[in-house]
Scaffold this motif. Structure first.
Motif, mmCIF file in Angstrom:
data_model
loop_
_atom_site.group_PDB
_atom_site.id
_atom_site.type_symbol
_atom_site.label_atom_id
_atom_site.label_comp_id
_atom_site.label_asym_id
_atom_site.label_seq_id
_atom_site.Cartn_x
_atom_site.Cartn_y
_atom_site.Cartn_z
ATOM 1 N N GLU A 102 0.831 -1.207 0.000
ATOM 2 C CA GLU A 102 0.000 0.000 0.000
ATOM 3 C C GLU A 102 0.866 1.258 0.000
ATOM 4 O O GLU A 102 0.533 2.250 -0.649
ATOM 5 C CB GLU A 102 -0.922 -0.019 1.220
ATOM 6 C CG GLU A 102 -2.003 1.026 1.191
ATOM 7 C CD GLU A 102 -2.943 0.891 2.378
ATOM 8 O OE1 GLU A 102 -4.150 0.850 2.144
ATOM 9 O OE2 GLU A 102 -2.459 0.825 3.525
ATOM 10 N N THR A 108 -5.626 1.413 -1.199
ATOM 11 C CA THR A 108 -6.609 0.655 -1.972
ATOM 12 C C THR A 108 -8.032 1.087 -1.666
ATOM 13 O O THR A 108 -8.928 0.827 -2.458
ATOM 14 C CB THR A 108 -6.503 -0.853 -1.660
ATOM 15 O OG1 THR A 108 -6.778 -1.045 -0.269
ATOM 16 C CG2 THR A 108 -5.163 -1.400 -2.024
ATOM 17 N N THR A 127 -10.077 -7.140 -4.221
ATOM 18 C CA THR A 127 -10.068 -5.862 -3.506
ATOM 19 C C THR A 127 -8.656 -5.436 -3.118
ATOM 20 O O THR A 127 -8.153 -4.439 -3.605
ATOM 21 C CB THR A 127 -10.963 -5.940 -2.259
ATOM 22 O OG1 THR A 127 -10.527 -7.021 -1.432
ATOM 23 C CG2 THR A 127 -12.415 -6.129 -2.651
ATOM 24 N N ILE A 128 -8.057 -6.195 -2.224
ATOM 25 C CA ILE A 128 -6.717 -5.820 -1.755
ATOM 26 C C ILE A 128 -5.633 -6.695 -2.350
ATOM 27 O O ILE A 128 -4.451 -6.510 -2.064
ATOM 28 C CB ILE A 128 -6.642 -5.891 -0.211
ATOM 29 C CG1 ILE A 128 -6.878 -7.319 0.271
ATOM 30 C CG2 ILE A 128 -7.607 -4.913 0.415
ATOM 31 C CD1 ILE A 128 -6.591 -7.530 1.727
ATOM 32 N N THR A 131 -2.319 -5.213 -4.211
ATOM 33 C CA THR A 131 -1.446 -4.529 -3.255
ATOM 34 C C THR A 131 -0.784 -5.537 -2.321
ATOM 35 O O THR A 131 0.411 -5.461 -2.059
ATOM 36 C CB THR A 131 -2.262 -3.510 -2.441
ATOM 37 O OG1 THR A 131 -2.894 -2.617 -3.349
ATOM 38 C CG2 THR A 131 -1.389 -2.738 -1.492
#
Length: 174
Positions: A102, A108, A127-128, A131
């Motif tokens: 991140e 994010t 979603t994450i 990252t």
């Protein structure tokens, strides 16, 4: 010397060969280079084991075993080093990897709530995931590089120190 210290913690290679989980590699396990412990095999095993310790998959040990077989480095050491990321250390390690990703890629907009399950991994990929995986790859590569060169330097230093001690001992005896 690192060799003596590492050998103290490694299991007997005959016991490892008899393990049902590792038998999937079959005759590939008969390569003697997988069981010898020298500077080259130790530094490669450190690199493979530390790299795979930070890869967020449930079969890290198999990846390390396969890497040790492909690169002909010490198999028990590479598989054992994967346990740096065990169920107790995974949440803080992977959270740190996510935060690093991140920091490098930017926020994010999603919260990181780690769960030790395959379902969580699949759900969070969209979603994450980018990252998190990028952070894991950066940490894995960094740790593997530090492990590779660190054990190499430690090994060289220890051997040089032992030679120096032997030389001094011979001079004192003469």
């Amino acid at each position: 010397m690192p060799r003596k210290l590492i050998k103290r913690f490694l299991p007997d290679h005959q016991k490892i060969k008899q393990n049902r989980a590792i038998n999937m590699f079959g005759t590939l396990l008969h390569d003697a280079n997988l069981w010898h412990l020298n500077r080259k095999s130790a530094r490669g095993a450190f690199a493979i084991g530390l790299f795979n310790a930070f890869i967020p998959v449930p079969f890290q040990m198999y990846l390390s075993a396969l890497g040790a077989i492909v690169f002909k480095v010490n198999l028990p050491l590479s598989v054992g080093l994967v346990w740096i990321s065990n169920p107790l250390t995974m949440p803080p390690l992977f959270y740190g990897c996510y935060k690093l990703g991140e920091w490098i890629l930017g926020p994010t907009g999603h919260e990181f709530a780690f769960e030790l399950s395959w379902d969580w991994l699949v759900a969070s990929i969209s979603t994450i995931g980018p990252t998190f995986i990028f952070g894991c790859l950066v940490v894995a590569t960094t740790c593997a590089t530090i492990g590779f060169f660190g054990i190499d330097l430690l090994w060289r230093y220890s051997v040089g120190r032992e030679w120096k001690d032997r030389k001094l001992k011979r001079q004192n005896q003469a």
